[in-house]
Design a protein around this motif. Structure first.
Motif, PDB file in Angstrom:
ATOM      1  N   SER A   1    -135.521  -9.293  24.772  1.00  0.00           N
ATOM      2  CA  SER A   1    -134.205  -8.867  25.270  1.00  0.00           C
ATOM      3  C   SER A   1    -134.286  -7.883  26.427  1.00  0.00           C
ATOM      4  O   SER A   1    -133.358  -7.784  27.237  1.00  0.00           O
ATOM      5  CB  SER A   1    -133.398  -8.249  24.126  1.00  0.00           C
ATOM      6  N   SER A   2    -135.399  -7.159  26.515  1.00  0.00           N
ATOM      7  CA  SER A   2    -135.515  -6.152  27.573  1.00  0.00           C
ATOM      8  C   SER A   2    -136.166  -6.686  28.844  1.00  0.00           C
ATOM      9  O   SER A   2    -136.307  -5.953  29.823  1.00  0.00           O
ATOM     10  CB  SER A   2    -136.332  -4.960  27.058  1.00  0.00           C
ATOM     11  N   VAL A   3    -136.553  -7.952  28.850  1.00  0.00           N
ATOM     12  CA  VAL A   3    -137.212  -8.547  30.023  1.00  0.00           C
ATOM     13  C   VAL A   3    -136.152  -9.281  30.833  1.00  0.00           C
ATOM     14  O   VAL A   3    -135.746 -10.399  30.494  1.00  0.00           O
ATOM     15  CB  VAL A   3    -138.342  -9.509  29.603  1.00  0.00           C
ATOM     16  N   SER A   4    -135.688  -8.651  31.913  1.00  0.00           N
ATOM     17  CA  SER A   4    -134.553  -9.184  32.667  1.00  0.00           C
ATOM     18  C   SER A   4    -134.835 -10.550  33.283  1.00  0.00           C
ATOM     19  O   SER A   4    -133.927 -11.382  33.385  1.00  0.00           O
ATOM     20  CB  SER A   4    -134.153  -8.201  33.762  1.00  0.00           C
ATOM     21  N   SER A   5    -136.085 -10.791  33.679  1.00  0.00           N
ATOM     22  CA  SER A   5    -136.423 -12.065  34.328  1.00  0.00           C
ATOM     23  C   SER A   5    -136.253 -13.243  33.381  1.00  0.00           C
ATOM     24  O   SER A   5    -136.099 -14.389  33.824  1.00  0.00           O
ATOM     25  CB  SER A   5    -137.849 -12.025  34.865  1.00  0.00           C
ATOM     26  N   LEU A   6    -136.276 -12.980  32.072  1.00  0.00           N
ATOM     27  CA  LEU A   6    -136.154 -14.051  31.086  1.00  0.00           C
ATOM     28  C   LEU A   6    -134.717 -14.223  30.595  1.00  0.00           C
ATOM     29  O   LEU A   6    -134.450 -15.073  29.746  1.00  0.00           O
ATOM     30  CB  LEU A   6    -137.064 -13.762  29.883  1.00  0.00           C
ATOM     31  N   SER A   7    -133.804 -13.446  31.129  1.00  0.00           N
ATOM     32  CA  SER A   7    -132.429 -13.449  30.634  1.00  0.00           C
ATOM     33  C   SER A   7    -131.778 -14.833  30.620  1.00  0.00           C
ATOM     34  O   SER A   7    -131.137 -15.201  29.629  1.00  0.00           O
ATOM     35  CB  SER A   7    -131.587 -12.479  31.462  1.00  0.00           C
ATOM     36  N   PRO A   8    -131.921 -15.661  31.689  1.00  0.00           N
ATOM     37  CA  PRO A   8    -131.303 -16.995  31.635  1.00  0.00           C
ATOM     38  C   PRO A   8    -131.848 -17.863  30.509  1.00  0.00           C
ATOM     39  O   PRO A   8    -131.101 -18.608  29.867  1.00  0.00           O
ATOM     40  CB  PRO A   8    -131.645 -17.597  33.012  1.00  0.00           C
ATOM     41  N   ALA A   9    -133.132 -17.744  30.252  1.00  0.00           N
ATOM     42  CA  ALA A   9    -133.741 -18.537  29.179  1.00  0.00           C
ATOM     43  C   ALA A   9    -133.274 -18.048  27.819  1.00  0.00           C
ATOM     44  O   ALA A   9    -132.965 -18.847  26.920  1.00  0.00           O
ATOM     45  CB  ALA A   9    -135.267 -18.472  29.276  1.00  0.00           C
ATOM     46  N   VAL A  10    -133.221 -16.736  27.643  1.00  0.00           N
ATOM     47  CA  VAL A  10    -132.754 -16.167  26.372  1.00  0.00           C
ATOM     48  C   VAL A  10    -131.314 -16.601  26.103  1.00  0.00           C
ATOM     49  O   VAL A  10    -130.967 -17.001  24.985  1.00  0.00           O
ATOM     50  CB  VAL A  10    -132.855 -14.627  26.393  1.00  0.00           C
ATOM     51  N   THR A  11    -130.490 -16.558  27.125  1.00  0.00           N
ATOM     52  CA  THR A  11    -129.094 -16.974  26.979  1.00  0.00           C
ATOM     53  C   THR A  11    -128.995 -18.442  26.583  1.00  0.00           C
ATOM     54  O   THR A  11    -128.187 -18.810  25.713  1.00  0.00           O
ATOM     55  CB  THR A  11    -128.332 -16.732  28.295  1.00  0.00           C
TER      56      THR A  11
ATOM     57  N   LEU B   1    -141.870 -20.046  24.079  1.00  0.00           N
ATOM     58  CA  LEU B   1    -142.202 -19.840  25.494  1.00  0.00           C
ATOM     59  C   LEU B   1    -141.665 -18.495  25.979  1.00  0.00           C
ATOM     60  O   LEU B   1    -142.340 -17.778  26.736  1.00  0.00           O
ATOM     61  CB  LEU B   1    -141.622 -20.978  26.329  1.00  0.00           C
ATOM     62  N   ILE B   2    -140.465 -18.152  25.550  1.00  0.00           N
ATOM     63  CA  ILE B   2    -139.878 -16.854  25.914  1.00  0.00           C
ATOM     64  C   ILE B   2    -140.696 -15.718  25.317  1.00  0.00           C
ATOM     65  O   ILE B   2    -141.008 -14.726  25.986  1.00  0.00           O
ATOM     66  CB  ILE B   2    -138.420 -16.786  25.428  1.00  0.00           C
ATOM     67  N   ASP B   3    -141.065 -15.867  24.057  1.00  0.00           N
ATOM     68  CA  ASP B   3    -141.859 -14.831  23.387  1.00  0.00           C
ATOM     69  C   ASP B   3    -143.194 -14.626  24.094  1.00  0.00           C
ATOM     70  O   ASP B   3    -143.612 -13.482  24.319  1.00  0.00           O
ATOM     71  CB  ASP B   3    -142.089 -15.230  21.928  1.00  0.00           C
ATOM     72  N   HIS B   4    -143.856 -15.729  24.470  1.00  0.00           N
ATOM     73  CA  HIS B   4    -145.148 -15.584  25.146  1.00  0.00           C
ATOM     74  C   HIS B   4    -144.964 -14.942  26.520  1.00  0.00           C
ATOM     75  O   HIS B   4    -145.793 -14.130  26.941  1.00  0.00           O
ATOM     76  CB  HIS B   4    -145.828 -16.946  25.290  1.00  0.00           C
ATOM     77  N   ALA B   5    -143.882 -15.292  27.206  1.00  0.00           N
ATOM     78  CA  ALA B   5    -143.643 -14.741  28.543  1.00  0.00           C
ATOM     79  C   ALA B   5    -143.259 -13.270  28.502  1.00  0.00           C
ATOM     80  O   ALA B   5    -143.369 -12.566  29.517  1.00  0.00           O
ATOM     81  CB  ALA B   5    -142.556 -15.550  29.245  1.00  0.00           C
ATOM     82  N   SER B   6    -142.806 -12.781  27.341  1.00  0.00           N
ATOM     83  CA  SER B   6    -142.439 -11.367  27.220  1.00  0.00           C
ATOM     84  C   SER B   6    -143.628 -10.479  26.872  1.00  0.00           C
ATOM     85  O   SER B   6    -143.510  -9.248  26.853  1.00  0.00           O
ATOM     86  CB  SER B   6    -141.348 -11.195  26.159  1.00  0.00           C
ATOM     87  N   TRP B   7    -144.763 -11.115  26.595  1.00  0.00           N
ATOM     88  CA  TRP B   7    -145.998 -10.370  26.313  1.00  0.00           C
ATOM     89  C   TRP B   7    -146.378  -9.541  27.538  1.00  0.00           C
ATOM     90  O   TRP B   7    -146.211  -9.972  28.681  1.00  0.00           O
ATOM     91  CB  TRP B   7    -147.085 -11.386  25.957  1.00  0.00           C
ATOM     92  N   LYS B   8    -146.907  -8.368  27.317  1.00  0.00           N
ATOM     93  CA  LYS B   8    -147.166  -7.445  28.431  1.00  0.00           C
ATOM     94  C   LYS B   8    -148.182  -7.981  29.431  1.00  0.00           C
ATOM     95  O   LYS B   8    -148.160  -7.596  30.614  1.00  0.00           O
ATOM     96  CB  LYS B   8    -147.635  -6.089  27.889  1.00  0.00           C
ATOM     97  N   GLU B   9    -149.065  -8.891  29.005  1.00  0.00           N
ATOM     98  CA  GLU B   9    -150.058  -9.447  29.930  1.00  0.00           C
ATOM     99  C   GLU B   9    -149.681 -10.846  30.424  1.00  0.00           C
ATOM    100  O   GLU B   9    -150.499 -11.554  30.995  1.00  0.00           O
ATOM    101  CB  GLU B   9    -151.431  -9.501  29.249  1.00  0.00           C
TER     102      GLU B   9
END
Length: 635
Positions: free
Chosen positions: A525-535, A579-587
């Motif tokens: 939720s805190s990763v703005s670049s992923l917002s469209p996918a989360v929505t 995919l969203i979860d993996h993309a939110s990983w810090k690395e």
């Protein structure tokens, strides 16, 4: 420096692929020589091509251009998602070093064996030179080397040694993921071997199967056994309850003699098998349906005369693909066996086997997708068309990128099911984990099986005409992929299994699905670049919940018509969350983010879309049948 670190520090350029391994020889321009015929003179205007040796296509000259083949590099080093996933969840140097070294072996050695398995398929020798029936299934030397390699590399053993605790299954399946496309289909007997070991473990490792379990899970090639899975009969398929005719006659020593005809037995050269049969009572009667089926263990052996004991091999199956693996019709004529399930509990006893083999099937699907994407990507750096490399054509790269997104989604979906299996086997699974594993096992199998055929087919197209030429080895990828949507349950059969899963758990599996998918989204939720996918995924979850509520008020036929689209919706939504979860990983990389965004651009909940169109109204069923069987009246 470790083996893995050393290899990671340099790019591996060697290896080969399931294409011609030999490097094309340098073209030798041979000067043409032709004797002048009597009384003939060359025109003064005629160019002296022959004398200069520059006639481009005379005799053996084929021109100067030779297309470079795609090259298979170390599949572990080339797979950024695999390495990133393991770095996040299994950051053990020992695992990385092993997978890296194994990837090198696959590219430089094993891939060659896999090709040999395909061009030297098994054959059946019914009789020896003196007329004695022997029923020998002759396989290539490479097939035998695959068996030794499988033991040495622990391709089954890793799952039972559990050196990495709850992540041991992820480690094992990562290794099989690297191995599968080069294995010459040896992953199929390994799947059944793993499934048999799982069944024995769940029943209890004691006589008469303790020795078999030890051999199925050993790393010693000379002791290693593979197992068959002889369930399908002439009426069979997935409906084993009504299709199994094999009977088990009790013997005085407590064993049984099996009599029946097995219509489809994969990996028929196995050392043992698990099979279903109906136990006869004293009058020879059996109980019909699933209630009459028990599970039996039998060893495959030969007598002193060289004949198989209690088995006749009728013929090998002539298949579209998977030609590397012997699949046969067997007559069981007094095969000695031992019942290892409770009487009448055969179908329930193979549930654990189906979980394992369906996961193996899904690994093979994701691996086939990854392999064709890797080869197509490499080829795009070598093939020039219309004045530039394929990689410089935006439309071509868009196509490969879509294949890559599908492959990434399949990989994460399969690995999450492996994660859940590992937690269950290690005794740390929560109730939510158990529900998810039950629901997602048929979902991952049906979805990845269909996607593998689509992606591999697209991949072959990316090679142009060469993708259709047998001696490149590429068409075999597509033929072999086609079995993945058929074996261990077709798409429709597994879709109905999803419905049974929901019904038997009183909807708890869906509750677990919604709960976990929401938790994955919350972490991003805190990763703005992923917002469209989360929505997009959040909206799809709401649509799915609305569908479930409406479907609960309709007649049973409504849900049955929706079963396939429901399963696809579960797969797409859950994969999007992963995919969203993996993309939110810090690395995570920018490619991880991009793939999550691209995945979530599609219709994530087709069951809701189709519901809005009235596709599940029971009145459509007779219309569907009328459409399929429409024949114009003769007049």
């Amino acid at each position: 420096m470790s083996v893995c670190s050393a290899l990671l520090s340099r790019r591996v350029a060697g290896g080969g692929c399931r294409s011609l391994r030999a490097v094309p020889p340098s073209l030798i321009h041979i000067r043409s020589a032709r004797l002048a015929e009597p009384d003939t003179r060359r025109s003064e205007e005629e160019p002296l091509w022959e004398e200069t040796g520059n006639l481009p296509f005379s005799r053996a000259k084929i021109g100067s251009f030779i297309q470079e083949r795609p090259v298979l590099k170390n599949p572990f080093l080339e797979d950024a998602l695999l390495r990133g996933y393991l770095r996040r969840h299994l950051p053990h140097e020992a695992a990385f070093s092993d997978l890296c070294a194994f990837g090198e072996r696959v590219a430089n050695e094993v891939d060659e064996w896999g090709r040999e398995c395909e061009i030297t398929p098994p054959r059946l020798v019914h009789f020896d030179p003196w007329g004695r029936r022997v029923d020998h299934i002759v396989t290539s030397s490479a097939w035998k080397r695959m068996k030794d390699l499988s033991a040495q590399e622990g391709l089954v053993a890793i799952g039972y040694e559990r050196s990495f605790g709850e992540w041991s299954r992820v480690y094992q399946m990562s290794k099989l993921y690297i191995f599968s496309p080069s294995s010459g289909l040896y992953t199929c007997p390994l799947a059944m071997t793993d499934g048999a070991a799982k069944v024995i473990q769940s029943i209890g490792v004691s006589w008469p199967v303790d020795e078999a379990y030890s051999r199925l899970t050993t790393r010693q090639p000379e002791r290693f056994w593979t197992s068959g899975q002889w369930m399908t009969e002439r009426q069979g398929g997935s409906d084993v309850g009504s299709g199994t005719e094999t009977v088990a006659a009790p013997q005085a020593d407590g064993s049984y003699k099996l009599h029946g005809f097995k219509w489809f037995t994969s990996a028929t050269d196995a050392d043992m098998t698990l099979t279903l049969a109906r136990e006869q009572d004293r009058s020879g009667a059996t109980t019909p349906g699933s209630r009459g089926l028990s599970l039996f263990y039998a060893e495959v052996s030969r007598g002193e005369d060289g004949r198989l004991k209690g088995i006749e091999v009728q013929r090998l199956k002539d298949k579209l693909g998977t030609r590397q693996m012997p699949t046969a019709e067997l007559l069981l004529d007094g095969l000695q066996a031992h019942r290892i399930s409770e009487e009448g509990r055969g179908v329930a006893s193979i549930a654990n086997m189906l979980t394992i083999t369906r996961i193996h099937n899904s690994i093979s699907a994701a691996a086939a997708m990854r392999r064709v994407v890797q080869l197509a990507g490499d080829y795009a750096t070598r093939r020039t068309a219309f004045g530039k490399l394929l990689k410089d054509h935006p439309l071509h790269m868009q196509t490969l990128a879509r294949m890559e997104v599908e492959t990434r989604g399949a990989f994460l979906l399969v690995m999450d099911v492996c994660r859940l299996l590992g937690r269950e086997e290690s005794g740390v699974a929560s109730e939510l984990d158990a529900h998810l594993l039950r629901l997602l096992t048929p979902v991952v199998k049906l979805y990845t099986g269909k996607q593998a055929v689509a992606v591999v087919s697209e991949g072959l197209e990316s090679f142009g005409g060469q993708g259709y030429i047998e001696d490149t080895g590429l068409p075999g990828l597509l033929r072999d992929a086609q079995v993945l949507s058929i074996w261990e349950g077709t798409t429709n059969v597994l879709s109905l299994d999803v419905l049974r899963c929901v019904a038997r758990s009183s909807g708890m599996v869906l509750h677990a699905f919604f709960t976990h998918a929401k938790s994955l989204l919350a972490g991003a939720s805190s990763v703005s670049s992923l917002s469209p996918a989360v929505t997009a995924v959040d909206a799809a979850l709401s649509e799915l919940k609305d569908f479930v509520q409406v479907a609960a008020t309709r007649e049973p036929g409504y849900l049955e018509l929706a079963a396939r689209d429901l399963a696809f919706s579960l797969a797409r939504i859950y994969t999007g969350a992963l995919l969203i979860d993996h993309a939110s990983w810090k690395e995570a990389s920018s490619s991880d983010t991009y793939s999550a965004l691209r995945w979530c651009e599609q219709d994530l909940c087709p069951v809701s879309t189709q519901q809005a169109r009235g596709c599940y109204d029971p009145s459509t069923a007779p219309l569907d049948a009328a459409l399929v069987y429409y024949r114009p009246t003769q007049g």
